[in-house]
Scaffold this active site. Sequence first.
Site, short mmCIF file in Angstrom:
data_model
loop_
_atom_site.label_atom_id
_atom_site.label_comp_id
_atom_site.label_asym_id
_atom_site.label_seq_id
_atom_site.Cartn_x
_atom_site.Cartn_y
_atom_site.Cartn_z
N PRO A 176 10.70 -7.63 4.57
CA PRO A 176 11.00 -6.41 3.81
C PRO A 176 9.75 -5.92 3.07
O PRO A 176 8.77 -6.66 2.95
CB PRO A 176 12.07 -6.86 2.82
CG PRO A 176 12.02 -8.35 2.77
CD PRO A 176 11.24 -8.84 3.94
N SER A 177 9.82 -4.70 2.58
CA SER A 177 8.70 -4.19 1.77
C SER A 177 8.50 -5.07 0.56
O SER A 177 9.46 -5.53 -0.07
CB SER A 177 8.99 -2.77 1.32
OG SER A 177 8.08 -2.40 0.30
N GLU A 248 8.99 3.65 13.93
CA GLU A 248 9.58 4.85 13.31
C GLU A 248 8.69 5.22 12.14
O GLU A 248 8.56 4.46 11.18
CB GLU A 248 11.00 4.56 12.86
CG GLU A 248 11.88 4.31 14.06
CD GLU A 248 13.35 4.43 13.80
OE1 GLU A 248 13.76 4.24 12.65
OE2 GLU A 248 14.08 4.68 14.76
N CYS A 282 11.96 9.59 5.08
CA CYS A 282 11.16 10.08 6.20
C CYS A 282 11.74 11.38 6.73
O CYS A 282 11.03 12.20 7.29
CB CYS A 282 11.09 9.03 7.30
SG CYS A 282 12.71 8.56 7.87
P1 NAD Z 1 3.86 1.27 4.87
O1 NAD Z 1 3.45 1.60 6.23
O2 NAD Z 1 2.83 1.21 3.80
O3 NAD Z 1 4.60 -0.14 4.82
C1 NAD Z 1 5.74 -0.41 5.59
C2 NAD Z 1 5.85 -1.90 5.80
O4 NAD Z 1 4.74 -2.35 6.58
C3 NAD Z 1 5.82 -2.74 4.53
O5 NAD Z 1 6.74 -3.79 4.69
C4 NAD Z 1 4.39 -3.25 4.49
O6 NAD Z 1 4.24 -4.46 3.79
C5 NAD Z 1 4.11 -3.48 5.96
N1 NAD Z 1 2.70 -3.49 6.34
C6 NAD Z 1 1.66 -2.89 5.72
N2 NAD Z 1 0.51 -3.11 6.41
C7 NAD Z 1 0.84 -3.87 7.49
C8 NAD Z 1 0.11 -4.40 8.60
N3 NAD Z 1 -1.20 -4.19 8.74
N4 NAD Z 1 0.77 -5.10 9.54
C9 NAD Z 1 2.10 -5.29 9.45
N5 NAD Z 1 2.85 -4.82 8.42
C10 NAD Z 1 2.24 -4.10 7.45
O7 NAD Z 1 4.99 2.33 4.49
P2 NAD Z 1 5.75 2.50 3.11
O8 NAD Z 1 4.77 3.13 2.16
O9 NAD Z 1 6.44 1.26 2.73
O10 NAD Z 1 6.87 3.56 3.53
C11 NAD Z 1 6.64 4.92 3.55
C12 NAD Z 1 6.39 5.43 4.96
O11 NAD Z 1 7.44 5.03 5.83
C13 NAD Z 1 6.37 6.94 5.05
O12 NAD Z 1 5.33 7.37 5.88
C14 NAD Z 1 7.70 7.28 5.68
O13 NAD Z 1 7.75 8.51 6.32
C15 NAD Z 1 7.89 6.15 6.60
N6 NAD Z 1 9.31 6.00 6.97
C16 NAD Z 1 9.71 6.35 8.23
C17 NAD Z 1 11.04 6.25 8.60
C18 NAD Z 1 11.53 6.62 9.99
O14 NAD Z 1 12.61 6.21 10.37
N7 NAD Z 1 10.77 7.37 10.77
C19 NAD Z 1 11.98 5.77 7.69
C20 NAD Z 1 11.55 5.43 6.42
C21 NAD Z 1 10.20 5.54 6.07
#
Ligand code: NAD
Length: 481
Positions: A176-177, A248, A282
């Site tokens: 999870p985040s 996504e 999103c």
């Molecule tokens: P993020 O990309 O910063 O992080 C998402 C997840 O990825 C977190 O759990 C984070 O710890 C992990 N992560 C970060 N770097 C990584 C790496 N190098 N390798 C593997 N995992 C890694 O995104 P966020 O800030 O948590 O969320 C916001 C973004 O998510 C926005 O761009 C939003 O549009 C998008 N989003 C998209 C959807 C969809 O269904 N299309 C839904 C919700 C959010």
Amino acid sequence: MSEYSYGIYLNGNWQRGLGPAFQTVNPSQPNVIVGTYDSASKDQIAELVTSSHAAQREWRAIPPLERIARFGKYLAAIEAKSEQLAISITLEQGKPLTEARAEVAKSIAEARVMAGAASHGLGEVFPSARPGIRNLVVRRPRGTIVAISPWNFPILTPMRKLAPALIYGNAIIVKPSEYTPATACLLAEAAKGILPDGLIQIANGAGAIGDMLARAEGIAGITFTGSVATGRRIQAAAANNLAEVSLELGGKNAALINDTPNIPNCLDQVFGAAMMCAGQRCTAISRVIVRRDIADDVVEGLASRARAAVVGDGMAPATAIGPLTNKRQMERVAEMVEAGVTEGARVVSGGRRAAPPGFEGGYFYEPTVLSGVRPNMSVAQNEIFGPVISVLTYDTLDEAFEILNGVEYGLTSSLFSNDNAIIQRFIDQSENGMIHINHGTVPDNHMPFGGVKNSGVGAYSVGPSAANFYLSEHSVYLKSA
Ligand code: NAD
């Protein structure tokens, strides 16, 4: 003492994670620590994968209909914890408790639809080119799936991954985040005694842990929801073991308002779709593209709604808009609005941090309406992920479609019009995975969910298309001996 304290969930038990420790705070009151966590180490990730494989072998041997029934019991256990789950969302993510409750209910409803769909036929029968042979295509669970989720929907996103993974016979490791892990931890615990230990496991931690999981040997698929930048890194990491990928990603979603018999109703829909979750969806509407002759009414209608919306702590019943989830996000929203103003946009309402009484230190930002936005401005191009609406105007429909599609993203879109020709054109030409006519952008519980262009790669989640990611295909040539 924090409300939540978790490490890694390995084979049905919590263990101290041997990687870095971290904390979460309440975004309404960042001096309040909500959770203390420790991350998985590289060795622990290997242990998670091993135990996941063992659980999956046990799970896949159970006949599918029995698996679905067991999954139904798990959903009932989750439902019984609904309020606890909703509170965990509001405490870490910040959204109003009513929205958090709705998120829990929608997660369960989507999972029920998914479980029902899994009992439908999934294979195909083909005629053969040779005598005495029957050709079949059967589908089988892939194995161990890694799920990496963002902070805006702490239960909906993990559940959208976990439900199809399990009902189709896979095991799952959820990361999870790091801003909102509590809900997924509660979700995993709820499976104890109902599903095999090890079937749902949790690897807490920041991006580095996600990266290790994406590279872990033996995983069959990675389902990721988050930003485009991280999506690119994950796809590159997945190339190591050629794991199946479903990404996504972000959106820069627009509502195109051409003509509507009821402007107030249209604006209620648009404003709701823009401001729910403080704009951190999103699928949030971020741009309003409006015909010039009705633009003044639309701008003023949106601004008056923004001025009336109560910004505050998610636990307060009157709150309509909660905080941004973390400091970085709040700063980012403020920087993006400032950049828009520098480039010539006009702040009609909001445009600054909010400080609700008693929560002055929280990550709040006023709901904001920007007018005079031109298609090349940064506020018209970049995902803001905050309570900000950029209003753009057009004179011709060709111009409207050019603005609509002139962004890198292609997630969702909304048209307000009663003109059949415009509606048909929108269905054909809106470059988005999801297309709504005369309402906001909230999706149904059984419809494919995903995006095109930079908004997504791979199978859509929710509904029947999810099977394309969670099951592998096998062509069978069947002949009597
Ligand atoms: P993020 O990309 O910063 O992080 C998402 C997840 O990825 C977190 O759990 C984070 O710890 C992990 N992560 C970060 N770097 C990584 C790496 N190098 N390798 C593997 N995992 C890694 O995104 P966020 O800030 O948590 O969320 C916001 C973004 O998510 C926005 O761009 C939003 O549009 C998008 N989003 C998209 C959807 C969809 O269904 N299309 C839904 C919700 C959010």
